[in-house]
Design an enzyme around this catalytic site. Structure first.
Site, PDB file in Angstrom:
ATOM      1  CG  HIS A 134      -4.010  -1.548  -0.402  1.00  0.00           C
ATOM      2  ND1 HIS A 134      -4.414  -2.913  -0.857  1.00  0.00           N
ATOM      3  CD2 HIS A 134      -2.758  -1.242  -1.017  1.00  0.00           C
ATOM      4  CE1 HIS A 134      -3.356  -3.172  -1.967  1.00  0.00           C
ATOM      5  NE2 HIS A 134      -2.540  -2.222  -2.176  1.00  0.00           N
ATOM      6  CG  ASN A 136      -2.330  -3.041  -5.847  1.00  0.00           C
ATOM      7  OD1 ASN A 136      -3.264  -3.765  -5.313  1.00  0.00           O
ATOM      8  ND2 ASN A 136      -1.266  -3.365  -6.217  1.00  0.00           N
ATOM      9  CB  THR A 137      -5.722  -2.134 -10.721  1.00  0.00           C
ATOM     10  OG1 THR A 137      -5.946  -0.978 -10.870  1.00  0.00           O
ATOM     11  CG2 THR A 137      -7.051  -2.710 -10.021  1.00  0.00           C
ATOM     12  NE  ARG A 138       0.478  -6.372  -9.013  1.00  0.00           N
ATOM     13  CZ  ARG A 138      -0.296  -6.473  -7.901  1.00  0.00           C
ATOM     14  NH1 ARG A 138      -0.929  -5.359  -7.371  1.00  0.00           N
ATOM     15  NH2 ARG A 138      -0.403  -7.780  -7.344  1.00  0.00           N
ATOM     16  CG  HIS A 198       4.769 -11.668  12.071  1.00  0.00           C
ATOM     17  ND1 HIS A 198       4.751 -11.112  10.622  1.00  0.00           N
ATOM     18  CD2 HIS A 198       4.739 -10.506  13.049  1.00  0.00           C
ATOM     19  CE1 HIS A 198       4.513  -9.765  10.875  1.00  0.00           C
ATOM     20  NE2 HIS A 198       4.491  -9.389  12.129  1.00  0.00           N
ATOM     21  N   GLY A 281      14.333  -1.247  -8.459  1.00  0.00           N
ATOM     22  CA  GLY A 281      15.165   0.133  -8.832  1.00  0.00           C
ATOM     23  C   GLY A 281      14.115   1.538  -8.748  1.00  0.00           C
TER      24      GLY A 281
END
Length: 298
Positions: A134, A136-138, A198, A281
């Site tokens: 995985h 991601n960068t933002r 969990h 959305g």
């Protein structure tokens, strides 16, 4: 820096995420082209299916969108998505409350505008000896504060210590020029973030991660974020090349499907990006791209 609208900074970030996406897509398709042995080598080389995604604001206005690129049923990749998006609008009450609980976003109730851009990648592999991954960068902006986030983490169902060591060492190589304190801090952050309470265990073997990252020096923070992205291919691609021809058993495949169930649990229950995308959305198919094509629970 005056927060203002930061138009030039936003544009530079959005262009960078697109550039990184293009480089990764090309590299992954090259891996498909060069896969000449194994049970899936007779399949056509996998190619990304590219779909434009859109976000509609509360009043029906255009609120940005992105590009969803997904490859399914390839020679190397069973499913891999590399998505980019640049969206904007106003945050609803729940998202405002979540933001105001974080440092620097106290004024969201008075001015709930936001802008966000980033890249998100998840790869699920045909060969269970080849690790899933995985990345991601933002960048996130409001009139009150801005920050960067993201990183990458390795998720093998069959762990090889050499692969784990290479993945982490490569991350450190790219982070150290920004300050030698970054790698240990971001490694510890990833260990904490990618933990499944969990199940009382980590999702994988870790990596690096940061969130709400803003020193006040936008250029320096953007440079760090870029190098988090640049580290991805040299950290991950050699692992694919080294494991994609390893023979596997039915037990190996079963272990892979069970581990994918663990991955799905994390993304649906805990992942902040998943929650944010659905609450604001964005296209649900793009948000849930990370889910594996097949999984198993025992």
């Amino acid at each position: 820096m005056d927060l203002g609208e930061m138009k030039q900074e936003k544009a530079a970030a959005s262009v960078w995420f697109r550039t990184l996406r293009d480089e990764i897509v090309q590299s992954f398709e090259n891996l498909e082209d060069t896969q000449a042995v194994g049970p899936f080598s007779g399949l056509p080389a996998g190619r990304f299916e590219v779909t434009q995604t859109t976000r509609t604001g509360d009043a029906g206005e255009d609120a940005g969108g992105g590009v969803m690129s997904v490859m399914r049923g390839g020679r190397v990749f069973e499913k891999v998505g590399v998505n980019i998006s640049t969206v904007h609008g106003t945050l609803g009450p729940r998202a405002q409350a979540a933001m105001m609980a974080r440092k620097g976003f106290d004024g969201m109730a008075d001015d709930p505008r936001f802008w966000a851009s980033g890249i998100s990648l998840v790869a699920h592999m045909q060969n269970p000896h080849t690790p899933s991954v995985h990345m991601n960068t933002r960048m996130f902006w409001t009139p009150h504060a801005w920050w960067f986030g993201g990183g990458s983490d390795l998720n093998p169902c069959i762990e090889y210590s050499d692969d784990t060591a290479h993945f982490h060492a490569t991350q450190q190589t790219w982070l150290d020029p920004h300050g030698e304190a970054h790698y240990p801090k971001l490694k510890a952050w990833a260990d904490e973030y990618f933990y499944i309470p969990h199940r009382n265990r980590a999702r994988g073997v870790g990596g690096v991660f940061m969130d709400d990252y803003s020193t006040g020096d936008w250029a320096a923070d953007f440079a760090l974020t870029q190098d988090l992205g640049r580290a991805f291919l040299p950290a991950y691609q050699p692992l694919v090349e080294g494991r994609r021809n390893t023979k596997w058993t039915d037990a190996d495949k079963d272990a892979q499907l069970v581990h994918r169930g663990l991955y799905a649990e994390y993304n649906l229950v805990y992942d902040r990006g998943t929650k944010f995308g659905l609450e604001t959305g964005h296209d649900a198919n793009a948000v849930l791209m990370s889910l594996p094509p097949m999984a198993k629970w025992v």
